[in-house]
Write a protein that holds these residues in place. Sequence first.
Motif, PDB file in Angstrom:
ATOM      1  N   ALA A  54       0.848  -1.384   0.055  1.00 20.29           N
ATOM      2  CA  ALA A  54      -0.138  -0.178  -0.063  1.00 20.29           C
ATOM      3  C   ALA A  54       0.873   1.306   0.177  1.00 20.29           C
ATOM      4  CB  ALA A  54      -0.973  -0.326   1.265  1.00 20.29           C
ATOM      5  N   GLY A  55       2.002   1.123   0.695  1.00 17.85           N
ATOM      6  CA  GLY A  55       2.966   2.221   0.748  1.00 17.85           C
ATOM      7  C   GLY A  55       3.750   2.454  -0.601  1.00 17.85           C
ATOM      8  N   GLY A  56       3.516   1.675  -1.598  1.00 20.50           N
ATOM      9  CA  GLY A  56       4.417   2.192  -2.998  1.00 20.50           C
ATOM     10  C   GLY A  56       5.214   0.987  -3.103  1.00 20.50           C
ATOM     11  N   ALA A  57       5.117  -0.235  -2.765  1.00 23.59           N
ATOM     12  CA  ALA A  57       6.142  -1.135  -3.017  1.00 23.59           C
ATOM     13  C   ALA A  57       5.420  -2.333  -3.930  1.00 23.59           C
ATOM     14  CB  ALA A  57       6.794  -1.992  -1.789  1.00 23.59           C
ATOM     15  N   ASP A  58       4.640  -1.328  -4.757  1.00 25.13           N
ATOM     16  CA  ASP A  58       3.706  -2.444  -5.651  1.00 25.13           C
ATOM     17  C   ASP A  58       4.968  -2.601  -6.938  1.00 25.13           C
ATOM     18  OD1 ASP A  58       1.915  -3.697  -6.777  1.00 25.13           O
ATOM     19  OD2 ASP A  58       0.385  -2.209  -7.058  1.00 25.13           O
ATOM     20  N   ILE A  59       4.725  -3.638  -7.505  1.00 20.01           N
ATOM     21  CA  ILE A  59       5.143  -3.916  -8.993  1.00 20.01           C
ATOM     22  C   ILE A  59       4.118  -4.357 -10.096  1.00 20.01           C
ATOM     23  CG2 ILE A  59       7.772  -4.315  -8.268  1.00 20.01           C
ATOM     24  CD1 ILE A  59       7.492  -7.019  -8.693  1.00 20.01           C
ATOM     25  N   PRO A  60       4.212  -4.014 -11.119  1.00 21.33           N
ATOM     26  CA  PRO A  60       3.026  -4.479 -11.977  1.00 21.33           C
ATOM     27  C   PRO A  60       3.142  -6.099 -12.471  1.00 21.33           C
ATOM     28  CG  PRO A  60       4.895  -3.080 -13.279  1.00 21.33           C
ATOM     29  CD  PRO A  60       5.133  -3.041 -11.865  1.00 21.33           C
ATOM     30  N   ASN A  61       4.391  -6.532 -12.121  1.00 19.23           N
ATOM     31  CA  ASN A  61       4.585  -7.806 -12.777  1.00 19.23           C
ATOM     32  C   ASN A  61       5.066  -8.805 -11.795  1.00 19.23           C
ATOM     33  OD1 ASN A  61       6.935  -6.287 -12.404  1.00 19.23           O
ATOM     34  ND2 ASN A  61       7.912  -7.199 -14.163  1.00 19.23           N
ATOM     35  N   ALA A  62       4.230  -8.858 -10.747  1.00 14.45           N
ATOM     36  CA  ALA A  62       4.783  -9.848  -9.602  1.00 14.45           C
ATOM     37  C   ALA A  62       4.599 -11.323 -10.136  1.00 14.45           C
ATOM     38  CB  ALA A  62       3.957  -9.492  -8.295  1.00 14.45           C
ATOM     39  N   VAL A  63       3.580 -11.634 -10.976  1.00 11.93           N
ATOM     40  CA  VAL A  63       3.669 -13.054 -11.276  1.00 11.93           C
ATOM     41  C   VAL A  63       2.904 -13.073 -12.746  1.00 11.93           C
ATOM     42  CG1 VAL A  63       2.580 -15.283 -11.184  1.00 11.93           C
ATOM     43  CG2 VAL A  63       3.540 -14.124  -9.128  1.00 11.93           C
ATOM     44  N   SER A  64       3.621 -13.437 -13.795  1.00 11.65           N
ATOM     45  CA  SER A  64       2.969 -13.846 -15.034  1.00 11.65           C
ATOM     46  C   SER A  64       2.879 -15.354 -15.293  1.00 11.65           C
ATOM     47  CB  SER A  64       4.112 -13.080 -16.135  1.00 11.65           C
ATOM     48  OG  SER A  64       3.851 -11.943 -15.936  1.00 11.65           O
ATOM     49  N   ILE A  65       1.775 -15.670 -15.414  1.00 12.50           N
ATOM     50  CA  ILE A  65       1.233 -17.020 -15.826  1.00 12.50           C
ATOM     51  C   ILE A  65       0.034 -17.248 -16.595  1.00 12.50           C
ATOM     52  CG2 ILE A  65       0.237 -17.132 -13.651  1.00 12.50           C
ATOM     53  CD1 ILE A  65       1.030 -20.134 -13.180  1.00 12.50           C
ATOM     54  N   ASP A  66       0.033 -18.190 -17.666  1.00 12.97           N
ATOM     55  CA  ASP A  66      -1.142 -18.540 -18.101  1.00 12.97           C
ATOM     56  C   ASP A  66      -2.006 -17.359 -18.858  1.00 12.97           C
ATOM     57  OD1 ASP A  66      -3.379 -19.807 -18.677  1.00 12.97           O
ATOM     58  OD2 ASP A  66      -4.542 -19.271 -16.674  1.00 12.97           O
ATOM     59  N   GLY A  67      -0.690 -16.355 -19.412  1.00 16.14           N
ATOM     60  CA  GLY A  67      -1.088 -15.256 -20.242  1.00 16.14           C
ATOM     61  C   GLY A  67      -1.801 -14.094 -19.641  1.00 16.14           C
ATOM     62  N   THR A  68      -1.627 -14.089 -18.209  1.00 17.71           N
ATOM     63  CA  THR A  68      -2.217 -13.168 -17.312  1.00 17.71           C
ATOM     64  C   THR A  68      -0.893 -12.630 -16.571  1.00 17.71           C
ATOM     65  OG1 THR A  68      -4.103 -14.289 -17.173  1.00 17.71           O
ATOM     66  CG2 THR A  68      -3.767 -12.475 -15.533  1.00 17.71           C
ATOM     67  N   ALA A 118      -7.431 -28.832  -0.947  1.00 20.44           N
ATOM     68  CA  ALA A 118      -7.018 -29.414  -2.094  1.00 20.44           C
ATOM     69  C   ALA A 118      -6.762 -28.481  -3.322  1.00 20.44           C
ATOM     70  CB  ALA A 118      -7.785 -30.794  -2.513  1.00 20.44           C
ATOM     71  N   VAL A 119      -5.741 -28.354  -4.002  1.00 23.55           N
ATOM     72  CA  VAL A 119      -5.639 -27.500  -5.097  1.00 23.55           C
ATOM     73  C   VAL A 119      -5.191 -28.166  -6.396  1.00 23.55           C
ATOM     74  CG1 VAL A 119      -4.455 -25.282  -6.025  1.00 23.55           C
ATOM     75  CG2 VAL A 119      -4.998 -25.550  -3.594  1.00 23.55           C
ATOM     76  N   LEU A 120      -6.065 -28.315  -7.353  1.00 22.08           N
ATOM     77  CA  LEU A 120      -5.658 -28.984  -8.702  1.00 22.08           C
ATOM     78  C   LEU A 120      -4.500 -28.066  -9.254  1.00 22.08           C
ATOM     79  CD1 LEU A 120      -6.911 -31.464 -10.167  1.00 22.08           C
ATOM     80  CD2 LEU A 120      -7.934 -29.864 -11.462  1.00 22.08           C
ATOM     81  N   ALA A 121      -3.377 -28.556  -9.237  1.00 18.76           N
ATOM     82  CA  ALA A 121      -2.173 -27.540  -9.454  1.00 18.76           C
ATOM     83  C   ALA A 121      -1.875 -27.103 -10.959  1.00 18.76           C
ATOM     84  CB  ALA A 121      -0.922 -27.747  -8.817  1.00 18.76           C
ATOM     85  N   GLU A 122      -2.757 -26.960 -11.884  1.00 19.91           N
ATOM     86  CA  GLU A 122      -2.533 -26.504 -13.203  1.00 19.91           C
ATOM     87  C   GLU A 122      -1.581 -25.390 -12.899  1.00 19.91           C
ATOM     88  OE1 GLU A 122      -6.331 -25.819 -14.331  1.00 19.91           O
ATOM     89  OE2 GLU A 122      -6.705 -28.061 -15.224  1.00 19.91           O
ATOM     90  N   PRO A 123      -0.704 -24.898 -14.181  1.00 17.36           N
ATOM     91  CA  PRO A 123      -0.154 -23.577 -14.113  1.00 17.36           C
ATOM     92  C   PRO A 123      -0.805 -22.475 -14.536  1.00 17.36           C
ATOM     93  CG  PRO A 123       0.451 -24.963 -15.869  1.00 17.36           C
ATOM     94  CD  PRO A 123      -0.803 -25.781 -15.270  1.00 17.36           C
ATOM     95  N   THR A 124      -1.724 -21.851 -13.515  1.00 14.76           N
ATOM     96  CA  THR A 124      -2.795 -21.005 -13.991  1.00 14.76           C
ATOM     97  C   THR A 124      -2.812 -20.027 -12.695  1.00 14.76           C
ATOM     98  OG1 THR A 124      -4.527 -22.010 -12.751  1.00 14.76           O
ATOM     99  CG2 THR A 124      -4.409 -22.523 -14.947  1.00 14.76           C
ATOM    100  N   VAL A 125      -3.103 -18.567 -13.063  1.00 22.48           N
ATOM    101  CA  VAL A 125      -3.365 -17.642 -11.996  1.00 22.48           C
ATOM    102  C   VAL A 125      -4.128 -18.371 -10.789  1.00 22.48           C
ATOM    103  CG1 VAL A 125      -4.568 -15.479 -11.688  1.00 22.48           C
ATOM    104  CG2 VAL A 125      -3.111 -15.703 -13.591  1.00 22.48           C
TER     105      VAL A 125
END
Length: 475
Positions: free
Chosen positions: A18-32, A57-64
Amino acid sequence: MSFGPPLLLSSLNPLAVAGGADIPNAVSIDGTTLSRSDLLGAATSVAERVARAERMAVLAEPTVATVLAVVGCLIAGVTVVPVPPDSGATELAHILADSGAQAWLGKAPEGSELPVVPVRRHARSWHSYPEPDPATPAFVLYTSGTTGLPKGVVLQRGAIAAGLDALADAWAWTADDVLVHGLPLFHVHGLILGVLGALRVGSPLIHTGKPTPRAYAAAKGSLYFGVPTVWSRITEDPDAARQLAAARLLVSGSAPLPVPVFERLREFTGHAPIERYGMSETMITLSTRADGERRPGWVGTPVHGVRTRLRDESGAPVPHDGESIGGLQVRGPMLFDGYLNRPDETAASWTDDGWFTTGDVAAIDSEGFHRIVGRESVDLIKSGGFRIGAGEVETVLLGHPAVAEVAVVGLPDDDLGQRVVAFVVRRASDAGTTERELIAHVAEQLSVHKRPREIRLVDALPRNAMGKVQKKLLS
Ligand code: MCA
Ligand code: AMP
C-alpha cells in the motif's frame, strides 16, 4: 499475535504494498500478469473464504487460479494439498482420502464429490491476517516411495522460509532478478522454489506454461530454473540457448545433470549452470554457489544451516575423500515434519541420532563438494525430474486382468534421464492384450508421467533362488 511481513510472502507485505512497494509484474502465468497489489488483494479474498478450513486441495494447473489459491491459503494459515492435474483415479482417490482435504479450492476434477470453493480472480480484500506459527504445515506434498501409493510430505512454514533463504544466499537471488520457469506447480521445485521463492525474495516470476526452449528464450529473465531434461532440450535448440546468454544464473536440479549437457550449456550460453540437489522431504540441501566453483557432475556444498555425512551399510562413517561412497544423511532447518499418517515410515527415515537418510549414495571431497552417485534402491525412478515408485506402477499393472507378473524399472534415457519400462508376463489365458492397452490402463489410474514409455512382453522374469525378481538383469 504478529502482524509483521508474511513469513513466506515477504514481498506481499500489505503495508509496504500500500505504501508504494507495488510492482506491475509480480507473477505472469497462463497469459496473465498480476501486480503485487492484484495478487495480494485477490489472494486475501481467497483467504477470507477458506480461513476456517484446515486443509484444502488445489488442482495444481499452471494458472493464476492456482497461484491465488496457494497464496490465499498461506495468508490464512490453511494447509495446501497440491494435486497433480493429470492424476489418475487411484492416485486422486488416495491423495484426497489420505490428506483429509476438506474441499477443492478453485477447479475440481470431474466426478469429485468434495465441495468446491471458487477462486475469484477479480475479487479483492485488504483484510490483515496474523502470521501463523512457523510450525503450521504449509503443504502436504505427495511423493512416491519404492512401494505403495504416494506419501504425504508435511512441510512447515518455518522450514520453507529457512529453505528459501538458504537458496537466496547461495544464488545471490534478490528482488532485482526476474525468475523464469515452466515447471509443474505440485512439487518443491516448481511450486515452492518457483512461486514462493519469487514471492519471498520479491523477484517477478514468469511461468512459461511448458518449459520449452523457445518459451525460455522469449521470457528474457535473469534467473532460470529447469530439470536436466529441460536443459538438455535447450541445448538441442542452439538459437534458443544462445538467447539465455543475457541471463545471470541458470539453475538445474531434481535429477543428475549429465556432464555433456553442462558442457553444451556452457558453450551455447556462456554460463556454467548452478547444480543443486534436494528432495521433497528436505527441500534443497546442496548447491553450487553464485560466487563459487561450478564443477560438472557435482552438486556443490551444503546450503546455509545444512550439515551432511556419509554412512556405510553398517552405519560406520565414510571418509570425505571425494572417492569413497556412502549413504547420504542430512540435517537442517528446511527438513520436513514427517509423512502424514505414517509414523513408522517417518521414524524409519531418521537415524537414532537425528539425521535424515536420503536414500541417495554420494561422495564428498575434502572441500565439502558433493557428488550424487545414484539411489540405494532401483525402485525409485527419476524420469524427466519426476520421482516414480516402481511398486506403485507394478501394483496398477497387476490390477489388469491380463497381467500375471510384472517388474518396472528405470532404463537410461538421453532425454529423460531414465524412462519407465515395464516387463510383463501375461496370463496364459489372455487373448492378446496389447502394450498400448496396458499403458493406457496405467494412465487411467496414475499421473501420465508414471505411464511406462515401453512395455516389454516376456515369458518369465529373472528371479534368484529365493524367487525375488532380479531387476538389475532387466535392460
Ligand atoms: C509421455 N507421453 C506418452 C507417454 N509418456 N505418450 C504415450 N505413452 C507414454 N508412456 C506423452 C506426453 O503426454 C507428451 O504428450 C509427450 O508424450 C511428450 O512427453 P515427455 O517426453 O514426457 O515430455 P513433456 O511432456 O514435455 O515433459 C518433459 C518435462 C516434464 C517438461 C521435462 O517431465 C516435467 O515437467 N518435468 C518436471 C518434473 C519436476 O518438476 N520435478 C520436480 C520434482 P503431449 O505433448 O501431448 O503433452 S523434484 C523436487 O521438487 C526436488 C525438491 C528437487 O530437487 O527439485
Ligand atoms: P523428489 O522428492 O521428487 O524431489 O526426488 C528427490 C530425488 O531426486 C533425490 O533423492 C535424488 O535422487 C534426486 N535428485 C534431486 N536433485 C538431484 C541432483 N541435482 N542430482 C542427482 N539427483 C538429484
